[in-house]
Motif scaffolding. Structure first.
Motif, PDB file in Angstrom:
ATOM      1  N   GLU A 168      61.752  31.200  15.035  1.00 49.80           N
ATOM      2  CA  GLU A 168      61.022  30.532  13.953  1.00 49.80           C
ATOM      3  C   GLU A 168      59.829  31.357  13.483  1.00 49.80           C
ATOM      4  OE1 GLU A 168      62.191  27.913  12.466  1.00 49.80           O
ATOM      5  OE2 GLU A 168      63.817  27.631  13.898  1.00 49.80           O
ATOM      6  N   ARG A 186      56.906  24.618   8.532  1.00 47.87           N
ATOM      7  CA  ARG A 186      58.114  25.189   9.153  1.00 47.87           C
ATOM      8  C   ARG A 186      58.645  24.264  10.236  1.00 47.87           C
ATOM      9  NH1 ARG A 186      59.959  29.932   6.778  1.00 47.87           N
ATOM     10  NH2 ARG A 186      58.192  30.945   5.821  1.00 47.87           N
ATOM     11  N   GLN A 187      59.817  24.598  10.722  1.00 49.65           N
ATOM     12  CA  GLN A 187      60.419  23.865  11.841  1.00 49.65           C
ATOM     13  C   GLN A 187      59.809  24.352  13.153  1.00 49.65           C
ATOM     14  OE1 GLN A 187      63.007  21.257  10.715  1.00 49.65           O
ATOM     15  NE2 GLN A 187      64.346  22.410  12.025  1.00 49.65           N
ATOM     16  N   ALA A 188      59.624  23.443  14.057  1.00 41.60           N
ATOM     17  CA  ALA A 188      59.244  23.807  15.424  1.00 41.60           C
ATOM     18  C   ALA A 188      60.530  23.866  16.244  1.00 41.60           C
ATOM     19  CB  ALA A 188      58.290  22.780  16.008  1.00 41.60           C
ATOM     20  N   PRO A 189      60.697  24.900  17.036  1.00 39.09           N
ATOM     21  CA  PRO A 189      61.928  25.017  17.811  1.00 39.09           C
ATOM     22  C   PRO A 189      61.970  24.006  18.957  1.00 39.09           C
ATOM     23  CG  PRO A 189      60.420  26.736  18.454  1.00 39.09           C
ATOM     24  CD  PRO A 189      59.781  26.015  17.290  1.00 39.09           C
ATOM     25  N   ARG A 225      63.407  31.432  21.527  1.00 34.88           N
ATOM     26  CA  ARG A 225      63.567  30.322  20.578  1.00 34.88           C
ATOM     27  C   ARG A 225      62.348  30.206  19.654  1.00 34.88           C
ATOM     28  NH1 ARG A 225      68.137  26.608  21.617  1.00 34.88           N
ATOM     29  NH2 ARG A 225      66.945  25.300  20.207  1.00 34.88           N
ATOM     30  N   LEU A 237      53.402  26.167  13.501  1.00 28.33           N
ATOM     31  CA  LEU A 237      54.579  26.234  12.620  1.00 28.33           C
ATOM     32  C   LEU A 237      54.695  24.967  11.771  1.00 28.33           C
ATOM     33  CD1 LEU A 237      57.134  27.804  15.121  1.00 28.33           C
ATOM     34  CD2 LEU A 237      56.380  28.845  12.954  1.00 28.33           C
ATOM     35  N   LEU A 238      54.526  23.816  12.410  1.00 29.73           N
ATOM     36  CA  LEU A 238      54.602  22.547  11.672  1.00 29.73           C
ATOM     37  C   LEU A 238      53.514  22.458  10.608  1.00 29.73           C
ATOM     38  CD1 LEU A 238      55.375  20.090  14.605  1.00 29.73           C
ATOM     39  CD2 LEU A 238      56.949  20.825  12.796  1.00 29.73           C
ATOM     40  N   SER A 262      54.003  26.014  18.164  1.00 33.67           N
ATOM     41  CA  SER A 262      54.899  25.067  17.480  1.00 33.67           C
ATOM     42  C   SER A 262      54.130  24.181  16.512  1.00 33.67           C
ATOM     43  CB  SER A 262      55.641  24.191  18.493  1.00 33.67           C
ATOM     44  OG  SER A 262      56.547  24.961  19.237  1.00 33.67           O
TER      45      SER A 262
END
Length: 173
Positions: A24, A151-154, A20, A146-147, A143
């Motif tokens: 991302e 970006r989206q965090a899964p 997952r 990513l944020l 994560s």
């Protein structure tokens, strides 16, 4: 669910959560993938490399061997695609490792030496669980990276994994 079943479940969850996360991470361009986001190991790449390094360290310890490492920030895989392949492959290898553990080993202790040369003797099963907890910690850091990069965090919470399992397997991991 007994301890061995729980360890099997955590091994499966570990591989699922990495899949997952990579769904991302794979969307990042190279510059963002390697950008220092202020994590313990700098970038998302550094964090994932650290995770692979520590999985090697712990599996060696759990098998009563030593993985040669100079430090927790040692880069063991610079290539992005190869890092993903190795890390996800290693994560999938925890299930057969856990399956092969006998009850006496799980009930016993493990003696090992840290990279700093300190000797430890701790419960074996707790250290196997630590591998999965450690991975959760660093997946969380990735994560956040990513944020920070917009970006989206899964979603990687254990209940989401459990909800994807067939009902009859929940207590027979």
């Amino acid at each position: 669910m007994d301890l061995h079943q729980h360890l099997r479940l955590m091994a499966d969850y570990h591989a699922w959560a990495l899949d997952r996360l990579y769904a991302e991470v794979d969307a990042l361009d190279e510059a963002d993938y390697r950008r220092d986001c202020g994590q313990f190991f700098g970038s998302i790449h550094g964090t994932l490399n650290h995770l692979l390094l520590v999985e090697h360290l712990w599996q060696a310890r759990l098998q009563h061997t030593v993985y040669p490492a100079s430090g927790l920030d040692q880069e063991i895989e610079s290539d992005r695609a190869r890092l993903k392949q190795r890390l996800c492959g290693f994560a999938r290898g925890w299930r057969p490792f856990v399956d092969a553990l006998d009850p006496a080993t799980l009930a016993g202790d493990l003696s090992y030496r840290s990279l700093q040369g300190q000797d430890y003797r701790l419960p074996y099963a707790s250290l196997v669980l630590h591998v999965f907890n450690h991975a959760t910690h660093h997946r969380g850091q990735a994560s956040i990276g990513l944020l920070q990069l917009g970006r989206q965090a899964p979603v990687m919470d254990l209940p989401f994994f459990l909800n994807e399992l067939p009902a009859h397997t929940l207590h027979a991991a």
